[in-house]
Enzyme design. Structure first.
Site, PDB file in Angstrom:
ATOM      1  N   GLU A  34      -2.705   0.399   7.678  1.00 40.31           N
ATOM      2  CA  GLU A  34      -1.810  -0.680   7.242  1.00 40.31           C
ATOM      3  C   GLU A  34      -0.536  -0.142   6.602  1.00 40.31           C
ATOM      4  O   GLU A  34       0.563  -0.634   6.855  1.00 40.31           O
ATOM      5  CB  GLU A  34      -2.549  -1.593   6.264  1.00 40.31           C
ATOM      6  CG  GLU A  34      -1.720  -2.772   5.777  1.00 40.31           C
ATOM      7  CD  GLU A  34      -2.479  -3.670   4.807  1.00 40.31           C
ATOM      8  OE1 GLU A  34      -1.882  -4.655   4.322  1.00 40.31           O
ATOM      9  OE2 GLU A  34      -3.667  -3.380   4.527  1.00 40.31           O
TER      10      GLU A  34
ATOM     11  N   HIS B  27       2.412  -7.030   4.693  1.00 43.02           N
ATOM     12  CA  HIS B  27       1.048  -6.505   4.805  1.00 43.02           C
ATOM     13  C   HIS B  27       0.515  -6.737   6.216  1.00 43.02           C
ATOM     14  O   HIS B  27       1.146  -7.406   7.042  1.00 43.02           O
ATOM     15  CB  HIS B  27       0.130  -7.190   3.790  1.00 43.02           C
ATOM     16  CG  HIS B  27       0.406  -6.809   2.365  1.00 43.02           C
ATOM     17  ND1 HIS B  27      -0.375  -5.931   1.660  1.00 43.02           N
ATOM     18  CD2 HIS B  27       1.412  -7.176   1.534  1.00 43.02           C
ATOM     19  CE1 HIS B  27       0.120  -5.772   0.446  1.00 43.02           C
ATOM     20  NE2 HIS B  27       1.206  -6.524   0.347  1.00 43.02           N
TER      21      HIS B  27
ATOM     22  N   GLU C 191       1.168 -11.518   6.127  1.00 45.24           N
ATOM     23  CA  GLU C 191       0.108 -10.791   6.834  1.00 45.24           C
ATOM     24  C   GLU C 191       0.479 -10.838   8.314  1.00 45.24           C
ATOM     25  O   GLU C 191       0.296 -11.846   8.990  1.00 45.24           O
ATOM     26  CB  GLU C 191      -1.256 -11.429   6.594  1.00 45.24           C
ATOM     27  CG  GLU C 191      -1.748 -11.367   5.158  1.00 45.24           C
ATOM     28  CD  GLU C 191      -2.291 -10.002   4.770  1.00 45.24           C
ATOM     29  OE1 GLU C 191      -2.194  -9.062   5.587  1.00 45.24           O
ATOM     30  OE2 GLU C 191      -2.822  -9.885   3.641  1.00 45.24           O
TER      31      GLU C 191
ATOM     32  N   HIS D 175       0.819  -1.210   0.000  1.00 45.52           N
ATOM     33  CA  HIS D 175       0.000   0.000   0.000  1.00 45.52           C
ATOM     34  C   HIS D 175       0.859   1.270   0.000  1.00 45.52           C
ATOM     35  O   HIS D 175       1.967   1.260  -0.507  1.00 45.52           O
ATOM     36  CB  HIS D 175      -1.000  -0.047   1.160  1.00 45.52           C
ATOM     37  CG  HIS D 175      -1.791  -1.322   1.178  1.00 45.52           C
ATOM     38  ND1 HIS D 175      -2.871  -1.540   0.365  1.00 45.52           N
ATOM     39  CD2 HIS D 175      -1.608  -2.477   1.877  1.00 45.52           C
ATOM     40  CE1 HIS D 175      -3.350  -2.764   0.572  1.00 45.52           C
ATOM     41  NE2 HIS D 175      -2.594  -3.356   1.479  1.00 45.52           N
TER      42      HIS D 175
END
Length: 472
Positions: free
Chosen positions: A315, A368, A435, A301
């Protein structure tokens, strides 16, 4: 006083308490809507919010352009320093009664020598603070020093806060050059931003970035408690932080009786009297399993794309912090990391894969943080491409990184999973998508807010990569 008057008085006191961050009505689990990511001081202000130093108004806003009173300043400073209010039986100042909403914080700030009263013996709690006063207060609170002349055109050699303003310049608290406007009322955004920079060295400005200088040797801190890390080689320089006894450090240079080390995002200096030499080489040697490995780090991102947003976290901020720390650790281990982004910018998925492929990276690590409709969802998982030609190697890498993350962070192990994420499909080397945890889960989010989270997560990923190469 009438009952109505008492109620109005209580409401007014509550309003002031919220303004200074002394109240708890506004939630600390969300960002201030009037301090967006594009706003000056965004990260610094939200650092104080996440630490509970400031809370804002009951409507959730911060009102960054409002001015600050001396009482508000005392509450914020004592909160940032982790100081409890001081209850006294007799007030120090005739204009600050025992039932004043900030009495305890004012008494504590005065006791610590951070604030002083006036010649007439009064405190003037409702008086608006100006930028000169703010400089003096912050410099005193965080013991900042350094430098003899100011870069500001409106700060003369005779100005009463010359020393303190220069200390803020020297320590990366304020932007240098132009006009400081010492007599101008300081805003809530300015004061909070400067306090956050003083509190956390990683937010400071113009700190020299460590280059890939040669490590002379590895040392070990010998003190029984903690050793101060200073901005320069001498006790006259301000303290950036500290190291624990037994902690290992890479020494890059010797300046008199001081050692030059990497600290946070710049250089730091420690007294050589409290560091013993334990080896001639750090892990930055050709013997390291990471030596000369080209490792692509992809913080997900960024910029206009915040990723998941929950519990006061974005995030893009979480993963960038971990990515930058991982980059530093890999460099120290002799690897050649390549970042797809090193700041808050948006990078297309195609471009992320291209950066890794053009660098001929040995492995690709995309970082992430997760989110779910249910707040119960939690834990760490690592993904690989289901159709990649390097699936077997990717799985081995994913398993080792995921295991280390779960061990280090204490998160739920959700295992290794498969999906055709674009960045994994388009990269030519073994790759994983991590993640770290769920922003939507209060426990995982609280972990991510801890000051040492970036270091812990990055260390786990680095160790997982080392495990991967050690098994070859």
């Amino acid at each position: 006083m009438s009952r109505k008057g008492c109620i109005l008085s209580f409401v007014f006191i509550l309003f002031l308490s919220l303004l200074a961050g002394n109240g708890q009505v506004a939630s600390a689990q969300s960002k201030f809507p009037d301090v967006p990511s594009s706003a000056w001081g965004h990260k610094e202000i939200h650092l104080l919010k996440d630490k509970g130093v400031i809370t804002g108004h009951s409507d959730g806003t911060f009102r960054p352009n409002n001015t600050l009173t001396r009482a508000h300043g005392a509450v914020i400073i004592t909160g940032a320093l982790g100081l409890n209010g001081l209850k006294v039986s007799n007030p120090t100042f005739p204009d600050v009664s025992l039932n004043h909403w900030a009495s305890a914080e004012i008494e504590r700030a005065v006791q610590q020598g951070i604030f002083t009263g006036r010649k007439d013996g009064k405190f003037y709690s409702a008086e608006t603070m100006n930028k000169a006063q703010a400089a003096a207060i912050i410099a005193r609170a965080f013991n900042l020093s350094g430098g003899a002349s100011s870069s500001f055109t409106d700060i003369s050699s005779q100005h009463w806060t010359l020393k303190e303003i220069v200390a803020l310049e020297h320590n990366g608290i304020v932007e240098k050059g132009g006009r400081y406007e010492p007599g101008k009322a300081i805003t809530r955004a300015e004061f909070s931003t400067y306090v956050a920079r003083a509190l956390d060295p990683s937010f400071r400005l113009n700190q020299s970035q460590p280059s890939n200088e040669t490590v002379q040797f590895q040392g070990e801190v010998t003190v029984s408690s903690t050793l101060n890390v200073r901005l320069g080689a001498g006790t006259s320089f301000s303290v950036l932080g500290n190291l624990k006894g037994g902690q290992k450090v890479d020494v890059y240079a010797t300046q008199g009786s001081w050692y030059k080390i990497k600290y946070v995002n710049g250089w730091g200096y420690v007294s050589s009297s409290y560091v013993k030499k334990v080896s001639n080489n750090s892990n930055n040697t050709p013997n390291s399993v990471l030596w000369d490995r080209i490792i692509a780090i992809d913080p997900g991102h960024g910029g206009k794309d915040p990723g998941a947003v929950a519990n006061g976290l974005q995030e893009k901020d979480v993963v960038l912090g971990v990515g930058l720390e991982l980059n530093k650790q890999l460099q120290s281990a002799g690897a050649k990391p390549v970042l797809t982004r090193n700041n808050d910018t948006f990078v297309e998925l195609d471009q992320r894969a291209k950066i890794a492929n053009d660098a001929k990276a040995d492995i690709f690590v995309s970082i992430h943080a997760n989110a779910a409709a249910s707040t119960a969802g939690n834990g760490t998982e690592t993904w690989i491409s289901a159709s990649s030609a390097t699936k077997s190697e990717s799985k081995d890498l994913a398993e080792k990184i995921n295991k280390r993350l779960v061990q280090e962070l204490g998160t739920t192990d959700r295992g290794v999973k498969e999906a055709n994420f674009k960045v994994l499909v388009q990269t030519n080397m073994p790759g994983v998508l991590i993640e770290l945890g769920f922003l939507t889960n209060s426990k995982d989010a609280a972990l991510m807010k801890q000051s040492n989270y970036n270091s812990r997560a990055a260390t786990a990923i680095r160790k997982g990569i080392e495990d991967y190469y050690s098994s070859k």
